[in-house]
Scaffold this active site. Structure first.
Site, PDB file in Angstrom:
ATOM      1  CD  GLU A  83      14.123 -20.500  18.663  1.00 37.80           C
ATOM      2  OE1 GLU A  83      13.642 -21.368  19.424  1.00 37.80           O
ATOM      3  OE2 GLU A  83      15.137 -19.842  18.922  1.00 37.80           O
ATOM      4  CD  GLU A 114       1.789  -6.444  32.986  1.00 33.13           C
ATOM      5  OE1 GLU A 114       1.431  -6.636  34.156  1.00 33.13           O
ATOM      6  OE2 GLU A 114       2.861  -6.860  32.516  1.00 33.13           O
TER       7      GLU A 114
END
Length: 278
Positions: A83, A114
């Site tokens: 953004e 992860e």
């Protein structure tokens, strides 16, 4: 694990028998829990300020901001990074989000991604990372090996590090030079850190990039003068911003924006012309 480390993000919910609740009850209780998030963030403002100052310093001297995380945390980092170009008109290479498991993991859960201790650093190296940059690890639990090991390697390479986590005294906070620990308490659905923890992380990310971009000169007054004009709504907003800044007619503002494709440049152009006339 560090002595005294307790995963509050994994503690049992303060509510039970959720399946027996009416929708109104569920919503009320979720909202009650969400109200605790802003208070928890407020308690960390000093730490958030320290991290923001370091990010700003690194970017002012030609560096980049990297977010690195897994699952929801990784996705939030990518969201915030993605953004920045449309909001502030910066290069997509200035703020970069990295997620365990790669792009596929943005929409899908990637098994054991992860837990890969070495992959985080390998993913950072693909971007030719240097000590001009800064890396912020994001992990609600503060125990994600992919993130922790990446920050450890950054430290060894003299690359500044920060983190956003939702547990106190976590392994991640212990390796980050600028740790932010927003402790929001147990989730409404036990262990579902996409809820309060995710909201807290998003709030901190908003603070980091917005404050940094303001200090980098990407906001004038309170306006996004470098935003990308990617749709009609934003073009109309840009025209209005130009009019407010210069007091010109709509057609003049529209013409200037059409010429420069940038609100800041259009405003400067009109002001320069006015100065010449005077």
């Amino acid at each position: 694990m560090k002595d005294g480390f307790v995963k509050t993000t994994e503690q049992s919910s303060l509510y039970n028998h959720l399946e027996k609740m009416e929708i109104s009850e569920l919503l009320k209780h979720i909202n009650t829990e969400d109200q605790k998030v802003a208070i928890a963030v407020e308690k960390e403002l000093d730490k958030i300020e320290q991290l923001t100052l370091k990010i700003t310093q690194q970017l002012q001297t030609g560096g980049r901001l990297f977010y690195i995380g897994a699952g929801t945390s990784g996705r939030l980092g990518i969201l915030d990074a993605s953004e920045c170009p449309p909001t502030f008109g910066v290069s997509p290479d200035l703020v970069i989000g990295i997620i365990a498991g790669g792009d596929h993991a943005i929409k899908n859960a990637v098994e054991n991604a992860e837990d890969h201790e070495l992959q985080g650093w390998e993913d950072l190296k693909k971007h030719h990372i240097t000590n001009k940059d800064i890396v912020v690890g994001i992990a609600a639990s503060g125990t994600t090996p992919y993130v922790i090991k990446a920050l450890e390697k950054c430290n060894a390479e003299s690359i500044p590090t920060g983190c956003i986590t939702c547990n106190q005294n976590s392994p991640l906070a212990s390796v980050a030079q600028f740790p932010v620990e927003v402790v929001v308490g147990p989730e409404f659905v036990t262990g579902s850190s996409r809820m309060k923890a995710g909201t807290a992380q998003k709030m901190v990310l908003n603070m980091l990039t917005t404050s940094t971009m303001v200090k980098l000169g990407r906001v004038k007054g309170n306006k996004m003068v470098d935003m990308q004009l990617s749709n009609n709504k934003l073009v109309l907003r840009g025209i209005k911003m130009i009019q407010e800044a210069t007091q010109v007619e709509e057609n003049v503002a529209k013409e200037a924006l059409s010429k420069f494709k940038n609100v800041r440049l259009a405003i400067q152009y009109i002001k320069d012309n006015d100065d010449k006339k005077n």
